[in-house]
Design an enzyme around this catalytic site. Structure first.
Site, PDB file in Angstrom:
ATOM      1  N   THR A 184      -7.422  12.538   4.526  1.00 11.52           N
ATOM      2  CA  THR A 184      -7.273  11.422   3.594  1.00 11.52           C
ATOM      3  C   THR A 184      -8.604  11.225   2.886  1.00 11.52           C
ATOM      4  OG1 THR A 184      -7.989   9.732   5.180  1.00 11.52           O
ATOM      5  CG2 THR A 184      -5.630  10.267   5.129  1.00 11.52           C
ATOM      6  N   GLY A 209       0.851  -1.192   0.000  1.00  9.19           N
ATOM      7  CA  GLY A 209       0.000   0.000   0.000  1.00  9.19           C
ATOM      8  C   GLY A 209       0.882   1.235   0.000  1.00  9.19           C
ATOM      9  N   TYR A 235     -16.305   5.658  15.048  1.00  8.89           N
ATOM     10  CA  TYR A 235     -15.039   5.060  14.623  1.00  8.89           C
ATOM     11  C   TYR A 235     -14.589   3.958  15.574  1.00  8.89           C
ATOM     12  CZ  TYR A 235     -10.668   4.630  12.113  1.00  8.89           C
ATOM     13  OH  TYR A 235      -9.638   4.128  11.368  1.00  8.89           O
TER      14      TYR A 235
END
Length: 397
Positions: free
Chosen positions: A275, A47, A235
């Site tokens: 992001t 990644g 989250y």
């Protein structure tokens, strides 16, 4: 072609090669301005094309002189479509690494697939011998299990009850007080764990270890996030949080398995940053915009490359050993979670509206950094000129 940003919700579907290259060069410049690292020498980054994976590769290569292998999905330009930002980032990295005399190889493919793993193992065996650091930084919403052939899909949902919180449209600045996300149902949790948990990380390390491709003392890291009370329900206590718990359990298991080599596995808990995946999580853009404002005022804000250098210099390769928390995790979110920072963010959160969002938060910078992820809004780039979107990957395989 003239390349302009095209957005669909929290996704930008175009990328600018020159802007991406400039962003990569700025990260390299930052690392080269820091003291040299006594760090890894042969690094595999799974990644590697964006975010922490890219910054870890840059830090290892230009900070410690490491040879690197980067793994990421193929996404070159075709027809009238640009390549992905990750492709342009990696192409720029390869060019700069070659100019600096650094060994680098980029392998494109699905990181979850055994075929990709086979090609990586073959490259390590023939060209690197072994690796001493494996960085796992895969962000995906979907994974096909190589054993069962079943495709799993992750979801961003709370568990047990709906989550209602503030949100902002970072394109328009409109703040909404009550955005509700319905809770997980059925096998949502298991599906998310299958994609974003530790299964694929474990598979990579098992394959490397069984093929004797890990050097003595080799380390491996994967990234996680905990966050504040404002984001906890959606989250850390949501479906993604269950996946991160699985990731942390995997790190403990891998450390036991690597002990014969003197190796270790760590989960790195990072700071909230702009992001593409963060943009998809309700409350995150507004939380990050407020957080940036506070941390900049206190002089403790870090971007991705600054976090990566601190991770390598002060944590992973610290002379006194790697400091961890009570759960064995490396914490580079320590400044974000300082009580004075969180108290001020909470104060802003209670007061922020559409009318004052640009005054109380750093939403303009959030928006700018979002587009910079794709090579836009980068100083020194002429976005009005004709640009060739077809960029080759120097050492791509």
């Amino acid at each position: 072609m003239i390349i302009t940003p095209r957005t669909r919700g929290f996704i930008c579907t175009t990328a600018h090669p020159e802007g991406c290259a400039k962003q990569v060069q700025e990260q390299i410049d930052y690392i080269q301005q820091q003291p040299k690292l006594n760090g890894p020498k042969r690094v595999l980054v799974i990644g590697a094309s964006t975010g922490y994976g890219l910054s870890a590769r840059i830090t290892a290569a230009f900070g410690a002189g490491a040879a690197t292998i980067g793994v990421f999905r193929p996404s070159s330009a075709r027809d009238k479509r640009t390549a992905s930002a990750g492709w342009y980032n990696s192409a720029a990295f390869e060019r700069r690494a070659a100019e600096a005399g650094l060994t680098s190889v980029s392998i494109t493919g699905d990181a979850f697939a055994d075929e990709t793993k086979d090609r990586v193992m073959d490259t390590i065996a023939k060209q690197f011998g072994q690796v001493d650091l494996v960085v796992y930084s895969v962000a995906s919403s979907r994974r096909t299990d190589p054993d069962s052939g079943k495709t799993h899909n992750s979801v961003l949902k709370p568990i047990g009850a709906p989550f209602t919180g503030k949100a902002v449209n970072f394109h328009t600045g409109e703040v909404t007080d009550e955005v509700t996300t319905e809770p997980a149902e059925g096998d949502d949790i298991d599906q998310t764990i299958a994609v974003m948990g530790g299964a694929d990380w474990q598979r990579w390390i098992d394959r490397l270890r069984q093929a004797n491709l890990l050097a003595d003392g080799a380390m491996t890291i994967a990234y996680s996030y905990i966050g504040s009370e404002l984001t906890r329900a959606i989250y850390r206590e949501g479906t993604i949080g269950k996946a991160k718990e699985d990731l942390e359990a995997t790190a403990q298991r891998l450390t036991r398995e690597l002990s014969a080599l003197g190796g270790k596995a760590f989960v790195v808990v990072s700071k909230a940053l702009v992001t593409q995946s963060a943009a998809a999580v309700p409350v995150f853009p507004l939380y990050i915009a407020a957080l940036y404002k506070v941390m900049k005022e206190k002089g403790i804000h870090e971007n991705t490359i600054q976090q990566s250098y601190r991770l390598f210099a002060d944590k992973l390769y610290h002379e006194g050993g790697t400091p961890v928390d009570e759960a064995g995790r490396i914490r580079i979110d320590d400044w974000e979670l300082r009580s004075d920072v969180q108290q001020e963010v909470a104060r802003i959160w209670d007061q922020v509206t559409t009318n004052n969002v640009y005054e109380l938060t750093d939403l303009k910078e959030y928006r700018r950094e979002f587009f910079q992820l794709f090579g836009f809004e980068t100083d020194g780039i002429d976005y009005g000129k004709d640009t060739n979107p077809d960029v080759s990957l120097l050492n791509g395989r």
